[in-house]
Motif scaffolding. Structure first.
Motif, PDB file in Angstrom:
ATOM      1  N   ALA A  39       2.542   8.963 -37.015  1.00 37.09           N
ATOM      2  CA  ALA A  39       2.585   9.750 -35.778  1.00 37.09           C
ATOM      3  C   ALA A  39       1.808  11.054 -35.931  1.00 37.09           C
ATOM      4  O   ALA A  39       1.049  11.454 -35.035  1.00 37.09           O
ATOM      5  N   GLN A  40       1.978  11.713 -37.062  1.00 33.66           N
ATOM      6  CA  GLN A  40       1.261  12.969 -37.313  1.00 33.66           C
ATOM      7  C   GLN A  40      -0.233  12.724 -37.450  1.00 33.66           C
ATOM      8  O   GLN A  40      -1.052  13.522 -36.975  1.00 33.66           O
ATOM      9  N   LEU A  41      -0.597  11.613 -38.079  1.00 29.68           N
ATOM     10  CA  LEU A  41      -2.001  11.269 -38.253  1.00 29.68           C
ATOM     11  C   LEU A  41      -2.653  10.988 -36.905  1.00 29.68           C
ATOM     12  O   LEU A  41      -3.776  11.432 -36.632  1.00 29.68           O
ATOM     13  N   VAL A  42      -1.954  10.275 -36.052  1.00 32.80           N
ATOM     14  CA  VAL A  42      -2.480   9.971 -34.719  1.00 32.80           C
ATOM     15  C   VAL A  42      -2.667  11.250 -33.913  1.00 32.80           C
ATOM     16  O   VAL A  42      -3.701  11.443 -33.259  1.00 32.80           O
ATOM     17  N   GLN A  43      -1.680  12.141 -33.962  1.00 30.21           N
ATOM     18  CA  GLN A  43      -1.800  13.400 -33.237  1.00 30.21           C
ATOM     19  C   GLN A  43      -2.984  14.212 -33.763  1.00 30.21           C
ATOM     20  O   GLN A  43      -3.747  14.799 -32.989  1.00 30.21           O
ATOM     21  N   GLU A 102       1.570   0.633 -35.226  1.00 29.63           N
ATOM     22  CA  GLU A 102       2.636   0.007 -36.013  1.00 29.63           C
ATOM     23  C   GLU A 102       2.789  -1.465 -35.652  1.00 29.63           C
ATOM     24  O   GLU A 102       2.915  -2.333 -36.534  1.00 29.63           O
ATOM     25  N   GLU A 103       2.812  -1.759 -34.341  1.00 30.55           N
ATOM     26  CA  GLU A 103       3.039  -3.128 -33.896  1.00 30.55           C
ATOM     27  C   GLU A 103       1.886  -4.049 -34.290  1.00 30.55           C
ATOM     28  O   GLU A 103       2.100  -5.206 -34.665  1.00 30.55           O
ATOM     29  N   VAL A 104       0.666  -3.542 -34.183  1.00 33.93           N
ATOM     30  CA  VAL A 104      -0.491  -4.351 -34.588  1.00 33.93           C
ATOM     31  C   VAL A 104      -0.459  -4.589 -36.089  1.00 33.93           C
ATOM     32  O   VAL A 104      -0.724  -5.701 -36.561  1.00 33.93           O
ATOM     33  N   ALA A 105      -0.115  -3.554 -36.858  1.00 31.90           N
ATOM     34  CA  ALA A 105      -0.010  -3.718 -38.310  1.00 31.90           C
ATOM     35  C   ALA A 105       1.043  -4.767 -38.646  1.00 31.90           C
ATOM     36  O   ALA A 105       0.857  -5.596 -39.553  1.00 31.90           O
ATOM     37  N   ALA A 149       0.068  10.163 -27.827  1.00 26.66           N
ATOM     38  CA  ALA A 149       0.132   9.996 -29.285  1.00 26.66           C
ATOM     39  C   ALA A 149       1.315   9.140 -29.747  1.00 26.66           C
ATOM     40  O   ALA A 149       1.130   8.243 -30.575  1.00 26.66           O
ATOM     41  N   PRO A 150       2.547   9.371 -29.247  1.00 28.57           N
ATOM     42  CA  PRO A 150       3.671   8.545 -29.719  1.00 28.57           C
ATOM     43  C   PRO A 150       3.480   7.067 -29.394  1.00 28.57           C
ATOM     44  O   PRO A 150       3.824   6.195 -30.204  1.00 28.57           O
ATOM     45  N   THR A 151       2.907   6.788 -28.215  1.00 31.88           N
ATOM     46  CA  THR A 151       2.675   5.396 -27.823  1.00 31.88           C
ATOM     47  C   THR A 151       1.579   4.772 -28.669  1.00 31.88           C
ATOM     48  O   THR A 151       1.686   3.613 -29.100  1.00 31.88           O
ATOM     49  N   LEU A 152       0.523   5.533 -28.918  1.00 28.58           N
ATOM     50  CA  LEU A 152      -0.570   5.013 -29.744  1.00 28.58           C
ATOM     51  C   LEU A 152      -0.095   4.742 -31.163  1.00 28.58           C
ATOM     52  O   LEU A 152      -0.453   3.718 -31.763  1.00 28.58           O
TER      53      LEU A 152
END
Length: 204
Positions: free
Chosen positions: A127-131, A153-156, A145-148
């Motif tokens: 989450a921090q990395l995405v932000q 996570e889901e794709v991984a 950011a939280p959704t991305l």
């Protein structure tokens, strides 16, 4: 009354059970307690002396695996968020690929809640990395950011469960897929990985 420190042979038995469970589950995701105990060279009774049931054993595998994943997240320190995501994806993939079936079990619906709790540090890091990537203009900003972070996570999770870990191009595919979800074009991902070939190297 203070608790006694576990004896060395008890600790060795527990570690042997966990190792045997990982290997048994890699062969058969439905491996029984008896199968796991035999693989560990122990009796069923000895196994039950460490774990109440098969679910308890699976939960322990999730916790110990999560500790390794969380440690990997803490090890990625690249300033460039694109590079950090690529390196994190690579290191997590190589770790998960060694125990792909066990990782898939940890990520299935029956255990997803416990897995999410155990992986809280990793999830915070993502989450921090995405932000950070959005703030730098490196990642897509059309999705919050939280959704991305959740999408990544889901794709991984899907990649771990579906991609053949024995394929030489598996890590490359996993990394490129997550970079794509983050907003990089295939050309941008290709340029990043060509410029930094060390990213796709296995981390032991």
């Amino acid at each position: 009354m203070t608790s006694r420190t576990p004896r060395a042979d008890s600790l060795a038995n527990r570690a042997g059970i966990l190792d045997a469970a990982r290997h048994a589950l890699a062969t058969d995701p439905h491996a029984s307690v008896d199968t796991i105990a035999r693989s560990a060279g122990l009796s069923r009774r000895t196994l039950y002396g460490h774990f109440d049931d098969r679910d308890a054993l699976i939960r322990e595998l999730i916790v110990t695996g999560a500790q390794r994943f969380n440690g990997i997240a803490a090890s990625v320190t690249d300033a460039d968020p694109r590079l950090a995501l690529a390196r994190l994806a690579t290191r997590l993939w190589h770790e998960a690929a060694h125990v792909q079936v066990a990782a898939a079990i940890a990520l299935d619906e029956a255990h997803v809640t416990q897995t999410a709790e155990a992986l809280a540090p990793l999830r915070r890091a993502v989450a921090q990395l995405v932000q950070r990537g959005q703030d730098a203009g490196s990642f897509r900003t059309d999705i919050a950011a939280p959704t991305l972070a959740r999408l990544i996570e889901e794709v991984a999770r899907t990649v771990v469960a579906r991609v053949d870990a024995s394929s030489p191009s598996a890590a490359d595919l996993a990394v490129r897929t997550l970079l794509s979800i983050a907003g990089l074009s295939w050309r941008e991902a290709d340029d990043l990985l060509r410029t930094h070939p060390d990213v796709l190297e296995s981390v032991e």
